[in-house]
Design an enzyme around this catalytic site. Structure first.
Site, PDB file in Angstrom:
ATOM      1  N   GLU A 158      -2.770  -2.452  -0.663  1.00  0.00           N
ATOM      2  CA  GLU A 158      -2.931  -1.467   0.425  1.00  0.00           C
ATOM      3  C   GLU A 158      -4.355  -0.969   0.625  1.00  0.00           C
ATOM      4  O   GLU A 158      -4.591   0.227   0.762  1.00  0.00           O
ATOM      5  CB  GLU A 158      -1.984  -0.280   0.183  1.00  0.00           C
ATOM      6  CG  GLU A 158      -0.523  -0.707   0.067  1.00  0.00           C
ATOM      7  CD  GLU A 158       0.449   0.454  -0.180  1.00  0.00           C
ATOM      8  OE1 GLU A 158      -0.021   1.584  -0.400  1.00  0.00           O
ATOM      9  OE2 GLU A 158       1.670   0.217  -0.153  1.00  0.00           O
ATOM     10  N   GLU A 265       8.305  -7.095  -1.327  1.00  0.00           N
ATOM     11  CA  GLU A 265       9.028  -5.819  -1.497  1.00  0.00           C
ATOM     12  C   GLU A 265      10.091  -5.652  -0.420  1.00  0.00           C
ATOM     13  O   GLU A 265      10.162  -4.616   0.258  1.00  0.00           O
ATOM     14  CB  GLU A 265       8.032  -4.642  -1.440  1.00  0.00           C
ATOM     15  CG  GLU A 265       6.883  -4.776  -2.427  1.00  0.00           C
ATOM     16  CD  GLU A 265       5.928  -3.580  -2.443  1.00  0.00           C
ATOM     17  OE1 GLU A 265       6.262  -2.505  -1.905  1.00  0.00           O
ATOM     18  OE2 GLU A 265       4.826  -3.733  -3.009  1.00  0.00           O
TER      19      GLU A 265
END
Ligand code: XIL
Length: 356
Positions: A158, A265
């Protein structure tokens, strides 16, 4: 008809029926990993405590790849400067080893779940060189400990900004080191384990604006010779998004860079917006389940089509008994995002994912 011929016919008929039903049963894949054996590895994110419950059996039955949902992150695994908390991560690694599974490592460099000591020296913020030394120490220790079992690492998580016109997330790493903390993290990981596949992992990758930013960053890194081998698409999606078109574009774009793709995920929230009111499981079955089934069916159709690029599809949780989405983005709002219900029974979405 002569009674002995009749009897013979009956025997032949019952033999045909029984062989037909057995072979049908044998043809059906018994679990997700078997169904996707010729496609990609199917994984699940877990905490060590689930291994001491009835969920362990389901993990063993369905999955071949494990990710630590939390315990390999910097805060949990490296709580003090000079000491590591290996126990919980070791437990998952040991389970993987003794059951012939592999692990995805998650994650070496992130702005969340960081320990207090990381960015501080004495009373002051650390300087660039100190922080890079700390990053190197952290990466070297963690990667070398799990070298035998972790085949792919989410090295940086991220790092791209969601803000218009801003390329990098303005986190402590970026503030103190500058953008090359990203390249350094990959170099340190590669030096420690040259065989590991190294991934950049993020959410919102199917969003056209963010996708372009990530593409640019990775293209640059590759141009500089940074050892980056793949993109991790988190895939925290919903019953409405992404569309098939955006998903396909995303996969093709990153595949065009020669990158491996891991879906790292995966979960399909039943709430497209954070304003949606909580619904009960009964209401979910009545109103939203069909949409979730269709979304799971669509994305797995696409995944199968791109099996030459996609190597691993990991669910972010085992079952609807507990998911991080029960507390995110709205605390206490129950979600039903996975393929198994709270009693660990396969949902309708499981059937469409497994039968193709
Ligand atoms: C989440 C975990 O699932 C939660 O248990 C924890 O409280 C917060 O982090 N993107 C990531 C994951 O890369 O590490 C996050 O996991 C979910 C979003």
């Amino acid at each position: 008809m002569n009674p002995s011929v009749q009897l013979l016919n009956l025997i032949i008929l019952s033999f045909l029926i029984s062989s037909c039903t057995t072979s049908k049963k044998d043809d059906q894949p018994q679990n997700l990993s078997e169904a996707y054996n010729d496609y990609f590895k199917i994984g699940v994110a877990i905490g060590p405590r689930t291994l001491e419950t009835d969920q362990a059996e389901l993990i063993l039955e369905q999955f071949v790849s494990l990710t630590a949902e939390n315990v390999m992150k910097i805060g949990p695994i490296h709580p003090k400067r000079d000491s590591f908390n290996w126990g919980p991560a070791d437990q998952i690694a040991e389970f993987a080893r003794s059951n012939d599974m592999v692990m995805r490592g998650h994650t070496l460099c992130w702005h969340n779940q960081v320990p207090d000591w990381l960015f501080i020296l004495g009373e002051q913020e650390v300087i660039r060189d100190t922080l890079l030394n700390r990053l190197k120490f952290h990466v070297t220790e963690v990667v070398s400990r799990y070298k035998d079992i972790v085949y792919a690492w989410d090295v940086v998580n991220e790092a791209i900004s969601d803000k218009d016109g801003e390329q990098y997330r303005n986190n402590k790493w970026f503030e103190i080191v500058g953008e090359d903390y990203i390249a350094k993290a990959f170099q340190y990981a590669h030096e420690t384990d040259p065989d590991a596949m190294l991934f950049y992992n993020d959410y919102g990758v199917v969003n056209p604006v963010k996708r372009e930013k990530i593409y640019l960053m990775i293209k640059n890194l590759l141009g500089q010779g940074v050892p980056i081998h793949g993109i991790g698409i988190q895939a925290h999606w919903s019953i409405e998004k992404p569309t098939e078109e955006e998903l396909v574009k995303t996969i093709e774009l990153f595949a065009s860079l020669g990158l491996k793709i891991h879906i790292t995920e995966l979960d399909i929230s039943i709430y497209p917006s954070r304003e949606d009111q909580e619904i009960s499981q009964a209401e979910f079955l009545e109103t939203a389940e069909q949409k979730q089934v269709e979304q799971y069916q669509m994305i797995f159709n696409v995944f199968r089509k791109y099996k030459d690029h996609i190597e691993n599809v990991t669910f972010w949780g085992i079952s609807d008994r507990r998911s991080w989405l029960d507390n995110y983005p709205v605390a206490g709002r129950k979600n039903y995002p996975l393929l198994f219900d709270k009693d660990l029974q396969p949902k309708k979405a499981y059937d469409v994912v497994i039968k193709f």
